[in-house]
Design a protein around this motif. Structure first.
Motif, PDB file in Angstrom:
ATOM      1  N   SER A   1     -49.563  27.069 -14.182  1.00 19.76           N
ATOM      2  CA  SER A   1     -49.868  26.300 -15.387  1.00 19.76           C
ATOM      3  C   SER A   1     -48.908  25.119 -15.513  1.00 19.76           C
ATOM      4  O   SER A   1     -49.321  23.989 -15.768  1.00 19.76           O
TER       5      SER A   1
ATOM      6  N   SER B   1     -49.647  22.424 -12.948  1.00 24.99           N
ATOM      7  CA  SER B   1     -50.801  21.616 -13.323  1.00 24.99           C
ATOM      8  C   SER B   1     -50.393  20.521 -14.302  1.00 24.99           C
ATOM      9  O   SER B   1     -50.790  19.363 -14.156  1.00 24.99           O
TER      10      SER B   1
ATOM     11  N   ARG C   1     -52.766  17.491 -12.123  1.00 25.01           N
ATOM     12  CA  ARG C   1     -53.942  17.934 -11.360  1.00 25.01           C
ATOM     13  C   ARG C   1     -54.493  19.217 -11.967  1.00 25.01           C
ATOM     14  O   ARG C   1     -53.779  19.992 -12.595  1.00 25.01           O
ATOM     15  N   ILE C   2     -55.785  19.459 -11.720  1.00 21.98           N
ATOM     16  CA  ILE C   2     -56.404  20.720 -12.144  1.00 21.98           C
ATOM     17  C   ILE C   2     -56.143  21.746 -11.050  1.00 21.98           C
ATOM     18  O   ILE C   2     -56.412  21.496  -9.872  1.00 21.98           O
ATOM     19  N   VAL C   3     -55.601  22.881 -11.448  1.00 26.63           N
ATOM     20  CA  VAL C   3     -55.215  23.944 -10.518  1.00 26.63           C
ATOM     21  C   VAL C   3     -56.061  25.175 -10.820  1.00 26.63           C
ATOM     22  O   VAL C   3     -56.231  25.541 -11.983  1.00 26.63           O
TER      23      VAL C   3
ATOM     24  N   SER D   1     -56.787  23.528  -5.635  1.00 30.32           N
ATOM     25  CA  SER D   1     -56.658  22.271  -6.353  1.00 30.32           C
ATOM     26  C   SER D   1     -58.032  21.629  -6.399  1.00 30.32           C
ATOM     27  O   SER D   1     -58.805  21.725  -5.445  1.00 30.32           O
TER      28      SER D   1
ATOM     29  N   TRP E   1     -58.771  28.268 -14.281  1.00 29.59           N
ATOM     30  CA  TRP E   1     -58.202  26.986 -13.899  1.00 29.59           C
ATOM     31  C   TRP E   1     -57.275  26.531 -15.018  1.00 29.59           C
ATOM     32  O   TRP E   1     -57.389  26.925 -16.170  1.00 29.59           O
ATOM     33  N   TYR E   2     -56.324  25.727 -14.630  1.00 28.90           N
ATOM     34  CA  TYR E   2     -55.380  25.147 -15.575  1.00 28.90           C
ATOM     35  C   TYR E   2     -55.567  23.645 -15.569  1.00 28.90           C
ATOM     36  O   TYR E   2     -55.536  23.009 -14.523  1.00 28.90           O
TER      37      TYR E   2
ATOM     38  N   PRO F   1     -54.444  19.696 -16.759  1.00 30.77           N
ATOM     39  CA  PRO F   1     -53.163  19.010 -16.942  1.00 30.77           C
ATOM     40  C   PRO F   1     -52.694  18.972 -18.393  1.00 30.77           C
ATOM     41  O   PRO F   1     -51.526  18.722 -18.666  1.00 30.77           O
TER      42      PRO F   1
ATOM     43  N   HIS G   1     -56.514  26.340 -20.617  1.00 31.28           N
ATOM     44  CA  HIS G   1     -57.124  27.243 -19.644  1.00 31.28           C
ATOM     45  C   HIS G   1     -58.118  28.130 -20.379  1.00 31.28           C
ATOM     46  O   HIS G   1     -58.028  28.282 -21.602  1.00 31.28           O
TER      47      HIS G   1
END
Length: 164
Positions: free
Chosen positions: A55, A58, A63-65, A78, A125-126, A128, A132
């Motif tokens: 988290s 991100s 970026r979206i993780v 990613s 996903w987390y 930026p 989530h």
């Protein structure tokens, strides 16, 4: 005429000293082994630490993780222009294992999710922004079970149901 006296074997004191030393060594080994409930707790706590780190990553990277779960561990992703890409840079080898515990259920926003090896897309996903989806992970171990959950605006919460 004198007889030669030959002693054979060990004296009682020598045998007792050896038994005492073996007993001390055995107690050190037994006390240093983790208990089964400790193993479950460590697996869940490591999972929590990884999710918090992802988290933060991100947010810091912008970026979206994503995270995909299997019965034995998790993989990180990613989001790129080409879609979700396996990202082995986030973890040492891209895969995190929580043995000896196992994941038995994943719920994302109240919906059961399939858990399997080779998951190509993430379960959660987390963003930026730090957001989530709400999720719940259920673990089983030799000494009981545990649930790790987080809401959209609620931090991660862990509960344990340990067997006696």
């Amino acid at each position: 005429m004198k007889r030669a006296v030959h002693e054979r074997g060990f004296s009682l004191v020598e045998v007792m000293i050896v038994v005492a030393i073996i007993g001390l060594m055995a107690s050190v080994v037994v006390l240093s082994l983790p208990s089964k409930s400790t193993e479950l707790r460590q697996s869940v706590q490591r999972t929590e630490q990884v999710l918090v780190a992802l988290s933060r990553r991100s947010v810091l990277s912008g970026r979206i993780v994503g995270v995909a779960f299997t019965e034995t561990g998790l993989s990180t992703f990613s989001l790129t222009d080409d879609g979700w890409v396996f990202d082995n840079a986030m973890l040492n080898d891209g895969v995190f294992r929580w043995e000896p515990a196992s994941l038995v259920a994943v719920k994302v926003e109240g919906t059961d999710q399939a858990v399997g090896d080779g998951q190509a897309t993430p379960h959660i996903w987390y963003l930026p922004t730090g957001e989530h989806p709400a999720f719940e992970l259920s673990f089983a171990g030799h000494a009981g079970s545990a649930q790790l959950s987080a809401g959209v605006s609620r931090p991660i919460k862990v509960t344990y149901d340990e067997a006696d």
